[in-house]
Write a protein that holds these residues in place. Sequence first.
Motif, PDB file in Angstrom:
ATOM      1  N   MET A   1     -76.982  57.198 -63.877  1.00  0.00           N
ATOM      2  CA  MET A   1     -75.728  56.718 -63.856  1.00  0.00           C
ATOM      3  C   MET A   1     -75.603  55.571 -62.545  1.00  0.00           C
ATOM      4  O   MET A   1     -76.352  56.073 -61.536  1.00  0.00           O
ATOM      5  N   SER A   2     -75.111  54.692 -62.602  1.00  0.00           N
ATOM      6  CA  SER A   2     -74.871  53.583 -61.601  1.00  0.00           C
ATOM      7  C   SER A   2     -73.970  54.031 -60.612  1.00  0.00           C
ATOM      8  O   SER A   2     -73.052  54.861 -61.049  1.00  0.00           O
ATOM      9  N   SER A   3     -74.087  53.508 -59.525  1.00  0.00           N
ATOM     10  CA  SER A   3     -73.135  53.783 -58.377  1.00  0.00           C
ATOM     11  C   SER A   3     -71.795  53.037 -58.818  1.00  0.00           C
ATOM     12  O   SER A   3     -71.854  51.807 -59.374  1.00  0.00           O
ATOM     13  N   ALA A   4     -70.791  53.637 -58.262  1.00  0.00           N
ATOM     14  CA  ALA A   4     -69.289  53.419 -58.523  1.00  0.00           C
ATOM     15  C   ALA A   4     -68.598  53.742 -57.229  1.00  0.00           C
ATOM     16  O   ALA A   4     -68.925  54.736 -56.838  1.00  0.00           O
ATOM     17  N   ILE A   5     -67.537  53.138 -56.996  1.00  0.00           N
ATOM     18  CA  ILE A   5     -66.669  53.446 -56.184  1.00  0.00           C
ATOM     19  C   ILE A   5     -65.670  54.170 -56.713  1.00  0.00           C
ATOM     20  O   ILE A   5     -64.933  53.735 -57.667  1.00  0.00           O
ATOM     21  N   VAL A   6     -65.157  55.232 -56.164  1.00  0.00           N
ATOM     22  CA  VAL A   6     -64.007  56.178 -56.695  1.00  0.00           C
ATOM     23  C   VAL A   6     -62.753  55.633 -55.825  1.00  0.00           C
ATOM     24  O   VAL A   6     -62.769  55.311 -54.878  1.00  0.00           O
ATOM     25  N   HIS A   7     -61.441  55.489 -56.959  1.00  0.00           N
ATOM     26  CA  HIS A   7     -60.534  55.321 -56.335  1.00  0.00           C
ATOM     27  C   HIS A   7     -59.564  56.547 -56.669  1.00  0.00           C
ATOM     28  O   HIS A   7     -59.501  57.119 -57.603  1.00  0.00           O
ATOM     29  N   LEU A   8     -58.783  56.736 -55.588  1.00  0.00           N
ATOM     30  CA  LEU A   8     -57.851  57.938 -55.296  1.00  0.00           C
ATOM     31  C   LEU A   8     -56.530  57.684 -54.752  1.00  0.00           C
ATOM     32  O   LEU A   8     -56.637  57.144 -53.837  1.00  0.00           O
ATOM     33  N   ALA A   9     -55.537  57.710 -55.475  1.00  0.00           N
ATOM     34  CA  ALA A   9     -54.080  57.537 -54.635  1.00  0.00           C
ATOM     35  C   ALA A   9     -53.414  58.536 -54.617  1.00  0.00           C
ATOM     36  O   ALA A   9     -53.416  59.699 -55.364  1.00  0.00           O
ATOM     37  N   ILE A  10     -52.957  58.825 -53.395  1.00  0.00           N
ATOM     38  CA  ILE A  10     -52.244  60.024 -53.043  1.00  0.00           C
ATOM     39  C   ILE A  10     -50.838  59.945 -52.309  1.00  0.00           C
ATOM     40  O   ILE A  10     -50.710  58.752 -51.694  1.00  0.00           O
ATOM     41  N   PRO A  11     -49.901  60.850 -52.336  1.00  0.00           N
ATOM     42  CA  PRO A  11     -48.767  60.765 -51.582  1.00  0.00           C
ATOM     43  C   PRO A  11     -49.127  60.970 -50.085  1.00  0.00           C
ATOM     44  O   PRO A  11     -49.917  61.842 -49.931  1.00  0.00           O
ATOM     45  N   ALA A  12     -48.384  59.942 -49.196  1.00  0.00           N
ATOM     46  CA  ALA A  12     -48.799  60.212 -47.905  1.00  0.00           C
ATOM     47  C   ALA A  12     -47.521  60.676 -46.964  1.00  0.00           C
ATOM     48  O   ALA A  12     -47.995  60.756 -45.906  1.00  0.00           O
ATOM     49  N   GLY A  13     -46.549  60.767 -47.539  1.00  0.00           N
ATOM     50  CA  GLY A  13     -45.280  61.165 -46.735  1.00  0.00           C
ATOM     51  C   GLY A  13     -45.255  59.902 -45.842  1.00  0.00           C
ATOM     52  O   GLY A  13     -45.001  58.796 -46.425  1.00  0.00           O
ATOM     53  N   ASN A  14     -45.028  59.974 -44.683  1.00  0.00           N
ATOM     54  CA  ASN A  14     -44.982  59.135 -43.548  1.00  0.00           C
ATOM     55  C   ASN A  14     -46.115  58.235 -43.613  1.00  0.00           C
ATOM     56  O   ASN A  14     -47.192  58.697 -42.928  1.00  0.00           O
ATOM     57  N   LEU A  15     -46.090  57.142 -44.176  1.00  0.00           N
ATOM     58  CA  LEU A  15     -47.053  56.356 -44.411  1.00  0.00           C
ATOM     59  C   LEU A  15     -47.960  56.027 -42.818  1.00  0.00           C
ATOM     60  O   LEU A  15     -49.148  55.940 -42.865  1.00  0.00           O
ATOM     61  N   ALA A  16     -47.044  55.425 -41.983  1.00  0.00           N
ATOM     62  CA  ALA A  16     -47.638  55.203 -40.383  1.00  0.00           C
ATOM     63  C   ALA A  16     -48.527  56.281 -40.011  1.00  0.00           C
ATOM     64  O   ALA A  16     -49.471  56.280 -39.391  1.00  0.00           O
ATOM     65  N   GLU A  17     -47.702  57.606 -40.062  1.00  0.00           N
ATOM     66  CA  GLU A  17     -48.446  58.773 -39.369  1.00  0.00           C
ATOM     67  C   GLU A  17     -49.889  59.254 -40.244  1.00  0.00           C
ATOM     68  O   GLU A  17     -50.640  59.490 -39.198  1.00  0.00           O
ATOM     69  N   THR A  18     -49.682  58.713 -41.397  1.00  0.00           N
ATOM     70  CA  THR A  18     -50.806  59.254 -42.297  1.00  0.00           C
ATOM     71  C   THR A  18     -51.837  58.235 -42.145  1.00  0.00           C
ATOM     72  O   THR A  18     -53.179  58.526 -41.890  1.00  0.00           O
ATOM     73  N   VAL A  19     -51.803  56.856 -42.152  1.00  0.00           N
ATOM     74  CA  VAL A  19     -52.746  56.093 -41.862  1.00  0.00           C
ATOM     75  C   VAL A  19     -53.307  56.133 -40.677  1.00  0.00           C
ATOM     76  O   VAL A  19     -54.456  56.058 -40.160  1.00  0.00           O
ATOM     77  N   LYS A  20     -52.621  56.775 -39.571  1.00  0.00           N
ATOM     78  CA  LYS A  20     -53.113  56.834 -38.201  1.00  0.00           C
ATOM     79  C   LYS A  20     -54.044  57.851 -38.162  1.00  0.00           C
ATOM     80  O   LYS A  20     -54.995  57.910 -37.415  1.00  0.00           O
ATOM     81  N   PHE A  21     -53.893  58.975 -39.041  1.00  0.00           N
ATOM     82  CA  PHE A  21     -54.716  60.369 -38.917  1.00  0.00           C
ATOM     83  C   PHE A  21     -56.261  59.824 -39.591  1.00  0.00           C
ATOM     84  O   PHE A  21     -57.103  60.078 -39.166  1.00  0.00           O
ATOM     85  N   TYR A  22     -55.976  59.090 -40.803  1.00  0.00           N
ATOM     86  CA  TYR A  22     -57.243  58.593 -41.384  1.00  0.00           C
ATOM     87  C   TYR A  22     -57.977  57.443 -40.581  1.00  0.00           C
ATOM     88  O   TYR A  22     -59.423  57.423 -40.562  1.00  0.00           O
ATOM     89  N   THR A  23     -57.436  56.660 -39.834  1.00  0.00           N
ATOM     90  CA  THR A  23     -58.060  55.591 -38.962  1.00  0.00           C
ATOM     91  C   THR A  23     -58.634  56.419 -37.826  1.00  0.00           C
ATOM     92  O   THR A  23     -59.644  56.178 -37.250  1.00  0.00           O
ATOM     93  N   GLU A  24     -57.750  57.191 -36.884  1.00  0.00           N
ATOM     94  CA  GLU A  24     -58.182  57.442 -35.670  1.00  0.00           C
ATOM     95  C   GLU A  24     -58.797  58.934 -35.559  1.00  0.00           C
ATOM     96  O   GLU A  24     -59.696  59.024 -34.898  1.00  0.00           O
ATOM     97  N   VAL A  25     -58.599  59.694 -36.675  1.00  0.00           N
ATOM     98  CA  VAL A  25     -59.276  60.845 -36.615  1.00  0.00           C
ATOM     99  C   VAL A  25     -60.582  60.738 -37.400  1.00  0.00           C
ATOM    100  O   VAL A  25     -61.577  61.137 -37.035  1.00  0.00           O
ATOM    101  N   PHE A  26     -60.482  60.315 -38.771  1.00  0.00           N
ATOM    102  CA  PHE A  26     -61.472  60.176 -39.381  1.00  0.00           C
ATOM    103  C   PHE A  26     -62.486  59.185 -39.494  1.00  0.00           C
ATOM    104  O   PHE A  26     -63.628  58.844 -39.836  1.00  0.00           O
ATOM    105  N   GLY A  27     -61.639  58.004 -38.738  1.00  0.00           N
ATOM    106  CA  GLY A  27     -62.547  56.820 -38.571  1.00  0.00           C
ATOM    107  C   GLY A  27     -62.715  55.712 -39.472  1.00  0.00           C
ATOM    108  O   GLY A  27     -63.531  55.107 -39.611  1.00  0.00           O
ATOM    109  N   CYS A  28     -61.707  56.003 -40.444  1.00  0.00           N
ATOM    110  CA  CYS A  28     -61.813  55.072 -41.613  1.00  0.00           C
ATOM    111  C   CYS A  28     -61.179  53.808 -41.230  1.00  0.00           C
ATOM    112  O   CYS A  28     -60.416  53.574 -40.426  1.00  0.00           O
ATOM    113  N   THR A  29     -61.468  52.681 -41.964  1.00  0.00           N
ATOM    114  CA  THR A  29     -60.898  51.335 -41.702  1.00  0.00           C
ATOM    115  C   THR A  29     -60.054  50.993 -43.037  1.00  0.00           C
ATOM    116  O   THR A  29     -60.081  51.775 -43.880  1.00  0.00           O
ATOM    117  N   LEU A  30     -59.316  49.895 -42.796  1.00  0.00           N
ATOM    118  CA  LEU A  30     -58.005  49.729 -43.496  1.00  0.00           C
ATOM    119  C   LEU A  30     -58.477  48.480 -44.655  1.00  0.00           C
ATOM    120  O   LEU A  30     -59.196  47.644 -44.084  1.00  0.00           O
TER     121      LEU A  30
END
Length: 138
Positions: free
Chosen positions: A1-30
């Motif tokens: 099987m070839s490599s592919a990017i998974v896409h997942l959409a989830i409810p974030a609640g307060n978007l700004a707060e959740t974005v901060k969690f994924y960027t500051e704690v998990f180190g993800c980029t936007l």
Amino acid sequence: MSSAIVHLAIPAGNLAETVKFYTEVFGCTLGNSEEGRWQDVNFWGNELTLHQSEEQLPSVRHDVDMGNVLVPHFGVHLTEEDFQALKDRIAKAGLTYIDEPYRRFKGDKYEQETFFIADPNNNILEIKTMKNPEVLWP
């Protein structure tokens, strides 16, 4: 099987707060976004889309080998180095695990360390590192 990017959409609640969690704690980029509505996050090479929302997904526990785990959940397999760095960032942020880091399948080719944590909207994530990552998809 070839490599592919998974896409997942989830409810974030307060978007700004959740974005901060994924960027500051998990180190993800936007990535792409629509201000106040949704934000794409580079979730270790996969596209996680956080949607501003009022709702949270319900979770229930399901029995597995080591007890029971919350479902639904999603996550990622990390290198040992990235896994330890993430645990350090979680500790520095003063966050609480749902299920503390533990080893599964000790001595087996599928040996792994895993933990469960929730984002600010209570989306459940399982993060793991495999002792022998090559055994997953030989």
